[in-house]
Design an enzyme around this catalytic site. Structure first.
Site, PDB file in Angstrom:
ATOM      1  N   ALA A   9       0.854  -1.188   0.000  1.00  0.00           N
ATOM      2  CA  ALA A   9       0.000   0.000   0.000  1.00  0.00           C
ATOM      3  C   ALA A   9       0.888   1.235   0.000  1.00  0.00           C
ATOM      4  CB  ALA A   9      -0.921  -0.008   1.213  1.00  0.00           C
ATOM      5  N   CYS A  10       0.758   2.036  -1.052  1.00  0.00           N
ATOM      6  CA  CYS A  10       1.583   3.229  -1.238  1.00  0.00           C
ATOM      7  C   CYS A  10       0.693   4.393  -1.655  1.00  0.00           C
ATOM      8  CB  CYS A  10       2.589   3.019  -2.369  1.00  0.00           C
ATOM      9  SG  CYS A  10       3.867   1.830  -2.053  1.00  0.00           S
ATOM     10  N   ASP A  11       1.292   5.578  -1.669  1.00  0.00           N
ATOM     11  CA  ASP A  11       0.650   6.692  -2.340  1.00  0.00           C
ATOM     12  C   ASP A  11       0.834   6.453  -3.827  1.00  0.00           C
ATOM     13  OD1 ASP A  11      -0.172   8.143  -0.132  1.00  0.00           O
ATOM     14  OD2 ASP A  11       1.690   9.272   0.003  1.00  0.00           O
ATOM     15  N   THR A  39      -1.375  -1.152  -4.268  1.00  0.00           N
ATOM     16  CA  THR A  39      -2.625  -0.419  -4.266  1.00  0.00           C
ATOM     17  C   THR A  39      -2.398   0.915  -3.579  1.00  0.00           C
ATOM     18  OG1 THR A  39      -5.010  -0.592  -3.842  1.00  0.00           O
ATOM     19  CG2 THR A  39      -3.536  -1.336  -2.082  1.00  0.00           C
ATOM     20  N   THR A  40      -3.346   1.796  -3.721  1.00  0.00           N
ATOM     21  CA  THR A  40      -3.256   3.099  -3.074  1.00  0.00           C
ATOM     22  C   THR A  40      -4.138   3.115  -1.837  1.00  0.00           C
ATOM     23  OG1 THR A  40      -5.014   3.943  -4.495  1.00  0.00           O
ATOM     24  CG2 THR A  40      -2.745   4.316  -5.224  1.00  0.00           C
TER      25      THR A  40
END
Length: 106
Positions: A9-11, A39-40
Protein backbone atom coordinates in the site's frame (compact mmCIF):
# COMPACT_ATOMS: atom_id res chain seq x y z
CA UNK A 1 2.86 -24.75 -1.23
CA UNK A 2 0.26 -22.08 -1.98
CA UNK A 3 1.28 -18.85 -3.59
CA UNK A 4 1.79 -16.05 -1.09
CA UNK A 5 0.60 -12.53 -1.95
CA UNK A 6 2.25 -9.36 -0.76
CA UNK A 7 0.02 -6.31 -0.93
CA UNK A 8 2.00 -3.08 -0.99
CA UNK A 9 0.00 0.00 0.00
CA UNK A 10 1.58 3.23 -1.24
CA UNK A 11 0.65 6.69 -2.34
CA UNK A 12 0.08 6.86 -6.06
CA UNK A 13 3.55 7.90 -7.20
CA UNK A 14 6.17 7.11 -9.77
CA UNK A 15 8.15 5.09 -7.22
CA UNK A 16 5.45 2.47 -6.66
CA UNK A 17 6.04 0.49 -9.88
CA UNK A 18 9.79 0.68 -9.28
CA UNK A 19 9.41 -0.69 -5.77
CA UNK A 20 7.17 -3.52 -6.98
CA UNK A 21 9.78 -4.33 -9.64
CA UNK A 22 12.62 -4.50 -7.10
CA UNK A 23 10.58 -6.80 -4.87
CA UNK A 24 9.70 -8.98 -7.88
CA UNK A 25 13.41 -9.13 -8.76
CA UNK A 26 14.23 -10.37 -5.24
CA UNK A 27 11.41 -12.93 -5.46
CA UNK A 28 12.69 -14.18 -8.81
CA UNK A 29 16.32 -14.33 -7.67
CA UNK A 30 15.30 -16.49 -4.71
CA UNK A 31 12.83 -18.56 -6.76
CA UNK A 32 10.04 -17.87 -4.28
CA UNK A 33 6.38 -18.73 -4.79
CA UNK A 34 5.27 -15.17 -4.03
CA UNK A 35 3.56 -12.42 -5.97
CA UNK A 36 3.46 -8.73 -5.13
CA UNK A 37 0.95 -6.10 -6.12
CA UNK A 38 0.39 -2.48 -5.17
CA UNK A 39 -2.62 -0.42 -4.27
CA UNK A 40 -3.26 3.10 -3.07
CA UNK A 41 -4.61 4.12 0.31
CA UNK A 42 -8.23 4.68 -0.80
CA UNK A 43 -8.38 1.09 -2.10
CA UNK A 44 -6.78 -0.80 0.79
CA UNK A 45 -10.11 -2.07 2.18
CA UNK A 46 -11.36 -3.35 -1.15
CA UNK A 47 -8.07 -5.02 -2.10
CA UNK A 48 -7.79 -6.81 1.23
CA UNK A 49 -11.17 -8.40 0.56
CA UNK A 50 -10.84 -9.01 -3.18
CA UNK A 51 -7.19 -10.11 -3.39
CA UNK A 52 -6.88 -11.89 -0.02
CA UNK A 53 -3.20 -11.02 0.49
CA UNK A 54 -0.93 -13.01 2.77
CA UNK A 55 0.45 -9.75 4.19
CA UNK A 56 -0.15 -6.03 3.83
CA UNK A 57 2.91 -3.79 3.74
CA UNK A 58 2.42 -0.08 4.28
CA UNK A 59 4.83 2.35 2.69
CA UNK A 60 6.41 4.65 5.30
CA UNK A 61 4.36 7.63 4.14
CA UNK A 62 1.19 5.68 5.06
CA UNK A 63 2.38 4.67 8.53
CA UNK A 64 -0.20 7.05 9.99
CA UNK A 65 -2.89 4.64 8.72
CA UNK A 66 -1.47 1.67 10.63
CA UNK A 67 -4.16 1.59 13.33
CA UNK A 68 -7.01 1.86 10.84
CA UNK A 69 -5.55 -0.73 8.46
CA UNK A 70 -4.64 -3.08 11.33
CA UNK A 71 -8.29 -3.16 12.38
CA UNK A 72 -9.14 -4.34 8.85
CA UNK A 73 -6.34 -6.88 8.54
CA UNK A 74 -7.09 -8.29 12.00
CA UNK A 75 -10.67 -8.98 10.91
CA UNK A 76 -9.45 -11.25 8.12
CA UNK A 77 -6.36 -12.64 9.86
CA UNK A 78 -3.77 -10.98 7.65
CA UNK A 79 -0.54 -9.59 9.13
CA UNK A 80 0.42 -5.96 8.65
CA UNK A 81 3.86 -4.32 8.68
CA UNK A 82 5.29 -0.92 7.85
CA UNK A 83 8.28 -0.80 5.52
CA UNK A 84 11.35 0.84 7.03
CA UNK A 85 12.07 4.25 5.53
CA UNK A 86 15.66 3.29 4.63
CA UNK A 87 14.51 0.19 2.74
CA UNK A 88 11.82 2.17 0.95
CA UNK A 89 14.14 5.03 -0.03
CA UNK A 90 16.83 2.57 -1.18
CA UNK A 91 14.24 0.49 -3.08
CA UNK A 92 15.69 -2.53 -1.28
CA UNK A 93 13.42 -5.26 -2.59
CA UNK A 94 15.37 -7.99 -0.84
CA UNK A 95 14.95 -6.45 2.62
CA UNK A 96 11.29 -5.68 1.99
CA UNK A 97 10.74 -9.30 0.93
CA UNK A 98 12.49 -10.44 4.11
CA UNK A 99 10.16 -8.21 6.14
CA UNK A 100 7.12 -9.72 4.45
CA UNK A 101 8.38 -13.26 4.96
CA UNK A 102 8.90 -12.72 8.69
CA UNK A 103 5.16 -12.13 8.99
CA UNK A 104 3.83 -14.46 6.28
CA UNK A 105 5.52 -17.57 7.64
CA UNK A 106 4.72 -17.18 11.33
Amino acid sequence: MAIKKIMLACDASATTPLLVATIEKAISAQDKNVIVFATTSPHIDDKILSEQPSIVLLAPQLAYLKGEVKAQTDQVGVPLAVIQLNDFNDMNGERILQLAERFMYR
